[in-house]
Design a protein around this motif. Structure first.
Motif, PDB file in Angstrom:
ATOM      1  N   ASN A 119     -13.773  19.807  10.889  1.00  0.00           N
ATOM      2  CA  ASN A 119     -12.105  19.011  10.469  1.00  0.00           C
ATOM      3  C   ASN A 119     -11.371  18.011  10.847  1.00  0.00           C
ATOM      4  O   ASN A 119     -10.299  17.982  11.267  1.00  0.00           O
ATOM      5  CB  ASN A 119     -11.260  20.267  10.450  1.00  0.00           C
ATOM      6  CG  ASN A 119     -11.941  21.500   9.546  1.00  0.00           C
ATOM      7  OD1 ASN A 119     -12.820  21.259   8.765  1.00  0.00           O
ATOM      8  ND2 ASN A 119     -11.028  22.863  10.136  1.00  0.00           N
ATOM      9  N   LEU A 120     -12.463  17.185  11.016  1.00  0.00           N
ATOM     10  CA  LEU A 120     -11.335  16.025  11.029  1.00  0.00           C
ATOM     11  C   LEU A 120     -10.963  15.284   9.357  1.00  0.00           C
ATOM     12  O   LEU A 120     -11.387  15.510   8.323  1.00  0.00           O
ATOM     13  CB  LEU A 120     -12.383  14.524  11.388  1.00  0.00           C
ATOM     14  CG  LEU A 120     -13.070  15.335  12.969  1.00  0.00           C
ATOM     15  CD1 LEU A 120     -13.744  13.869  13.483  1.00  0.00           C
ATOM     16  CD2 LEU A 120     -11.896  15.276  13.832  1.00  0.00           C
ATOM     17  N   ILE A 121      -9.700  14.273   9.215  1.00  0.00           N
ATOM     18  CA  ILE A 121      -9.109  13.699   8.914  1.00  0.00           C
ATOM     19  C   ILE A 121     -10.061  12.574   8.093  1.00  0.00           C
ATOM     20  O   ILE A 121     -10.156  11.210   9.029  1.00  0.00           O
ATOM     21  CB  ILE A 121      -7.520  13.235   8.630  1.00  0.00           C
ATOM     22  CG1 ILE A 121      -6.748  14.742   9.746  1.00  0.00           C
ATOM     23  CG2 ILE A 121      -6.978  12.627   7.868  1.00  0.00           C
ATOM     24  CD1 ILE A 121      -5.822  14.259  10.357  1.00  0.00           C
ATOM     25  N   PRO A 122     -10.385  12.749   7.086  1.00  0.00           N
ATOM     26  CA  PRO A 122     -11.458  11.337   6.663  1.00  0.00           C
ATOM     27  C   PRO A 122     -11.265  10.173   6.186  1.00  0.00           C
ATOM     28  O   PRO A 122     -11.986   9.074   6.448  1.00  0.00           O
ATOM     29  CB  PRO A 122     -12.510  12.761   5.108  1.00  0.00           C
ATOM     30  CG  PRO A 122     -11.226  13.270   4.846  1.00  0.00           C
ATOM     31  CD  PRO A 122     -10.537  14.280   5.943  1.00  0.00           C
ATOM     32  N   LEU A 162      -1.697   7.881   6.321  1.00  0.00           N
ATOM     33  CA  LEU A 162      -2.147   9.477   5.478  1.00  0.00           C
ATOM     34  C   LEU A 162      -2.377   8.846   3.895  1.00  0.00           C
ATOM     35  O   LEU A 162      -3.081   9.409   3.845  1.00  0.00           O
ATOM     36  CB  LEU A 162      -2.092  10.333   6.169  1.00  0.00           C
ATOM     37  CG  LEU A 162      -2.494  11.430   6.100  1.00  0.00           C
ATOM     38  CD1 LEU A 162      -4.585  11.498   6.303  1.00  0.00           C
ATOM     39  CD2 LEU A 162      -2.020  12.411   6.264  1.00  0.00           C
ATOM     40  N   ARG A 199      -8.435   8.284  -2.117  1.00  0.00           N
ATOM     41  CA  ARG A 199      -9.702   8.692  -1.865  1.00  0.00           C
ATOM     42  C   ARG A 199     -10.201   9.598  -2.884  1.00  0.00           C
ATOM     43  O   ARG A 199     -12.379   9.171  -2.872  1.00  0.00           O
ATOM     44  CB  ARG A 199      -8.974  11.047  -1.498  1.00  0.00           C
ATOM     45  CG  ARG A 199     -10.338  11.135   0.023  1.00  0.00           C
ATOM     46  CD  ARG A 199      -9.159  11.724   0.577  1.00  0.00           C
ATOM     47  NE  ARG A 199     -10.006  12.628   1.465  1.00  0.00           N
ATOM     48  CZ  ARG A 199      -9.259  13.807   1.407  1.00  0.00           C
ATOM     49  NH1 ARG A 199      -8.244  13.590   2.904  1.00  0.00           N
ATOM     50  NH2 ARG A 199     -10.413  15.037   2.315  1.00  0.00           N
ATOM     51  N   LYS A 208      -8.200  23.303   2.625  1.00  0.00           N
ATOM     52  CA  LYS A 208      -9.113  23.269   4.103  1.00  0.00           C
ATOM     53  C   LYS A 208      -8.206  22.362   5.075  1.00  0.00           C
ATOM     54  O   LYS A 208      -8.067  22.615   5.989  1.00  0.00           O
ATOM     55  CB  LYS A 208     -10.655  23.340   4.123  1.00  0.00           C
ATOM     56  CG  LYS A 208     -11.489  23.452   5.302  1.00  0.00           C
ATOM     57  CD  LYS A 208     -12.424  23.990   5.514  1.00  0.00           C
ATOM     58  CE  LYS A 208     -13.161  24.146   6.793  1.00  0.00           C
ATOM     59  NZ  LYS A 208     -14.266  24.011   6.487  1.00  0.00           N
ATOM     60  N   GLU A 209      -8.240  20.966   4.432  1.00  0.00           N
ATOM     61  CA  GLU A 209      -7.989  19.793   5.223  1.00  0.00           C
ATOM     62  C   GLU A 209      -6.728  20.083   5.354  1.00  0.00           C
ATOM     63  O   GLU A 209      -5.914  19.920   6.486  1.00  0.00           O
ATOM     64  CB  GLU A 209      -8.240  19.065   4.408  1.00  0.00           C
ATOM     65  CG  GLU A 209      -7.740  17.886   5.273  1.00  0.00           C
ATOM     66  CD  GLU A 209      -7.999  16.201   5.131  1.00  0.00           C
ATOM     67  OE1 GLU A 209      -9.470  15.734   4.024  1.00  0.00           O
ATOM     68  OE2 GLU A 209      -6.718  15.571   5.096  1.00  0.00           O
ATOM     69  N   MET A 224      -6.037  22.508   8.473  1.00  0.00           N
ATOM     70  CA  MET A 224      -6.390  22.512   9.844  1.00  0.00           C
ATOM     71  C   MET A 224      -5.066  21.982   9.383  1.00  0.00           C
ATOM     72  O   MET A 224      -4.905  21.868  11.632  1.00  0.00           O
ATOM     73  CB  MET A 224      -7.685  21.727   9.778  1.00  0.00           C
ATOM     74  CG  MET A 224      -7.827  20.543  11.463  1.00  0.00           C
ATOM     75  SD  MET A 224      -6.927  19.621  11.384  1.00  0.00           S
ATOM     76  CE  MET A 224      -7.247  18.606  10.421  1.00  0.00           C
ATOM     77  N   LEU A 225      -4.476  21.050   9.224  1.00  0.00           N
ATOM     78  CA  LEU A 225      -3.337  20.238   9.485  1.00  0.00           C
ATOM     79  C   LEU A 225      -2.388  21.240  10.946  1.00  0.00           C
ATOM     80  O   LEU A 225      -1.399  21.028  11.911  1.00  0.00           O
ATOM     81  CB  LEU A 225      -2.576  19.088   8.743  1.00  0.00           C
ATOM     82  CG  LEU A 225      -3.893  18.247   8.073  1.00  0.00           C
ATOM     83  CD1 LEU A 225      -3.634  17.031   7.210  1.00  0.00           C
ATOM     84  CD2 LEU A 225      -3.696  17.060   9.356  1.00  0.00           C
ATOM     85  N   LEU A 237      -8.798  27.771   6.601  1.00  0.00           N
ATOM     86  CA  LEU A 237      -9.576  27.287   8.650  1.00  0.00           C
ATOM     87  C   LEU A 237     -11.262  28.249   7.961  1.00  0.00           C
ATOM     88  O   LEU A 237     -12.087  28.375   8.052  1.00  0.00           O
ATOM     89  CB  LEU A 237      -9.634  27.689   9.088  1.00  0.00           C
ATOM     90  CG  LEU A 237      -8.310  26.820   9.224  1.00  0.00           C
ATOM     91  CD1 LEU A 237      -7.538  26.714  10.829  1.00  0.00           C
ATOM     92  CD2 LEU A 237      -8.812  25.520   9.880  1.00  0.00           C
TER      93      LEU A 237
END
Ligand SMILES: Nc1ncnc2c1ncn2[C@@H]1O[C@H](COP(=O)(O)OP(=O)(O)OP(=O)(O)O)[C@@H](O)[C@H]1O
Ligand SMILES: [Mg+2]
Lengths: 233, 405
Positions: free
Chosen positions: A95-98, B5, B12, B294-295, B298-299, B402
């Motif tokens: 789960n890293l930020i890609p 970001l 992306r 999911k990301e 996570m954040l 998650l």
């Protein structure tokens, strides 16, 4: 001194048909510098348990104290901030930020904590050196192997100078070599920097490295064994 | 770092963002070009109205404006004209006799506005003389010459050299008439104007109506610059108290409204385009948020608070919108600038436009403020579009997110 104090923790998931008692009365104390594995069969409640300890999943009943703070009595805003400043997380699927480089992934946490740019960079460099990736600062996660990504994740977890690091099956997606490597790094950080680790695992090789093994079954603690190598405080 | 970001997140999914940005750019470009086009049309219409029809300022007896009576003349109009001619900011002054009346050919007749002018003074004030397409703008010293619109000539079934008869009431309320020979035909492209205005020499009209030699009904003034009009109007109003002094906007309020209404319509048009694009942006961002459940979980788990998550999505949305917007604004500005000096030929549909007084060759008119405003509107659209996706992002539960494989 206990970093974590868990009292009579319960979690019941109410699905449409049945109520699943995922965690069913756990008491546990973890002191600074411990290197603890939480083990148990699939569905035994490991993830649920770790999520409640980490302030991610609200318990049905029971309490979790981190350095004396009853975390589930904090407002949700305060709890997020508490996680940011006190708990490090390592996840099974990295789960890293890609879109961030390895360096940026680590730095990001410190930036949210309000560190200035220079300090941030110095610490990122140091942490990346510690996990053996000092030369991969500007690689994006997609360019790193699973083992390398998980090491970046460990560096990220360390970045906030947490009171402890929670790792739910950190090696489940890694080959044996990477597993070995990651555990060595975790062990060294634990020994040299007294970082408290709690991780869950299925893997017997990983269990072997732990100095305390808490076995869970059906949401209850079945056994809690300490190895003789336990550090004396 | 949130900016970095968000910016990288925009790219992306290059295809999806690219499609959205292209749609945005084309929509905005179309909006800006259309606005410049219609504003150009309106500007040309106004310029032409000023140059050929109304000039900048007109003076009348108040009674004349109410009744259009022949008797409401300015007795010393010639002296007034000379006085104004010497004033600052004045480029030209024309003293006119204006009578609403009938003109008749052998075949048929038409109600018209008969304007008696002194050709030289009129030429200094309006561009009528440039609009004469057949014959000439009054010739050598012959009596009873008349210059009429080509359109009116068609209607009356007369040609250059034909005679027409003007019938009117003189100052003593007696019906009188005179035969005039057509020496010139004009075409201003404004059909309505061309059909309802005819020009004769002031002295011929004076003889016919028994009006005093130096009188007139209307003193039309062309200022050196349109920006001088306000000052000039003030000093004229002070100097000639018995007369009504009106500027072009007062004479022809529809010209002023034309500009304002056009402006308003174009903004409404752009807002409609933006609303359509807004849904595209919302859709794009919802997909992006869904993909990243999911990301985002996570954040939130590692300590990103709701405010930061919200800003992250909002900044990303604004960046997506603004990238398209900036391309659109640049492209729209470029095209609009080009057509400021290269006309767009509408002569295929020229008839329709001419009837409304528009030129079939349109030059766009780009207002830089439009670009600024559109850019601000795009940012506004980005902010609005981000709200729902950002709320969706916040509704994620980190523990659930998650667990997603
Ligand atoms: N969100 C949820 N809703 C309903 N039931 C859930 C939910 N999350 C977990 N459970 C159930 O709770 C129990 C414990 O799950 P948990 O994921 O904690 O087990 P685990 O020990 O981590 O298993 P694994 O080793 O497979 O990761 C399981 O029976 C699971 O089906
Ligand atoms: Mg699990």
């Amino acid at each position: 001194m206990n970093v974590i104090e868990i009292k009579n923790l319960h979690k019941t998931y109410n699905t449409s048909q049945v109520a699943v008692k995922a965690v069913n009365g756990i008491d546990l104390s973890i002191s600074k510098g411990e290197f603890t594995a939480v083990v148990g069969p699939s569905g035994s409640g490991k993830t649920t348990f770790l999520n409640m300890v980490g302030g991610l999943d609200r318990p049905t009943s029971g309490e979790v104290f981190v350095d004396g703070v009853n975390i589930w009595e904090l407002s949700s805003r305060k709890l997020i901030d508490f996680r940011l400043r006190n708990i490090g997380f390592v996840f099974q699927s990295y789960n890293l930020i890609p879109v961030f480089t390895a360096k940026e992934n680590v730095e990001f946490i410190m930036q949210m904590q309000g560190w200035d740019a220079k300090k941030r960079f110095e610490r990122t460099k140091k942490l990346m050196d510690e996990v053996g990736l000092g030369d991969r600062l500007s690689s994006r996660p997609g360019k790193l192997s699973g083992g390398q990504q998980q090491r970046v994740a460990v560096a990220r977890a360390l970045a906030s100078k947490p009171k402890f690091i929670l790792a739910d099956e950190p090696t489940a997606n890694l080959d044996s070599h990477s597993t070995e490597n990651l555990l060595d790094i975790m062990e060294r950080l634990n020994m040299e920097e007294e970082i408290t680790f709690i991780f869950s695992t299925h893997d017997p090789r990983v269990m072997k490295k732990a100095r305390r093994i808490v076995t869970i079954e059906d949401g209850k603690i079945l056994s809690d064994e300490r190895k003789e190598a336990e550090v004396a405080h | 770092m949130i900016f970095i970001l968000s910016w990288r997140n925009v790219w992306r999914n290059k295809l999806r963002s690219g499609v959205m940005i292209t749609a945005m750019a084309l929509g905005i470009c179309a909006g800006i070009f259309s606005t410049a086009f219609y504003m150009g049309m309106a500007d040309q219409r106004i310029d032409k109205a000023i140059n050929t029809e109304i000039s900048h300022i007109q003076l009348h007896k108040p009674e004349f404006l109410r009744s259009n009576e022949i008797s409401a003349y300015i007795p010393d109009a010639e002296a007034t004209r000379a006085e104004i001619n010497d004033m600052e900011h004045v480029a030209g002054v024309s003293n006119r006799i204006v009578i609403n009346s009938m003109v008749a050919s052998a075949e048929t007749g038409a109600g018209v506005r008969i304007v008696g002018i002194d050709p030289q003074n009129e030429s200094a004030t309006t561009t009528l003389h440039e609009k004469v397409v057949e014959g000439q703008y009054f010739g050598a010293d012959r009596r009873n010459q008349i210059v009429i619109g080509q359109k009116l000539a068609e209607k009356l079934k007369v040609r250059l050299g034909s005679k027409v008869v003007i019938t009117l009431q003189d100052v003593g309320n007696n019906i009188t008439s005179g035969a005039f020979r057509i020496v010139g035909l004009f075409n201003t492209v404004n059909t309505m104007y061309d059909e309802s205005n005819v020009f004769v020499l002031r002295k011929d009209l004076i003889r016919l109506t028994n009006l005093p030699k130096h009188s007139g009904h209307e003193i039309a003034i062309l200022a050196k610059e349109i920006d001088d009009v306000e000052d000039l109007q003030k000093s004229l109003a002070g100097q000639f108290e018995g007369l009504t002094v009106r500027n072009w906007q007062e004479i022809s309020p529809e010209m002023n409204y034309l500009n304002e209404a056009m402006d308003l319509y174009m903004y409404i048009f752009i807002v409609i385009i933006l609303i359509a694009l807004l849904f595209g942006i919302i859709n794009t961002m919802l997909m992006a948020v869904l993909e990243r459940t999911k990301e985002i979980g996570m954040l939130m788990a590692v300590g990103m608070n709701k405010g930061r998550v919200f800003s992250m999505i909002m900044v990303e949305t604004i960046m997506l919108a603004l990238t398209g917007g900036v391309f659109g604004v640049a492209l729209g500005a470029f095209i609009s600038k080009y057509f400021e000096t290269h006309s767009i030929d509408l002569s295929l549909w020229g008839e329709v436009y001419a009837n409304l007084g528009y030129d079939p060759f349109v030059y766009t008119s780009l207002d830089w403020m439009l670009l600024v405003n559109v850019t601000l509107m795009v940012i506004g659209a980005g902010i609005i579009a981000s709200i729902y996706p950002a709320i969706k992002a916040l509704s994620n539960d980190p523990a659930d997110a998650l667990r997603i494989e």
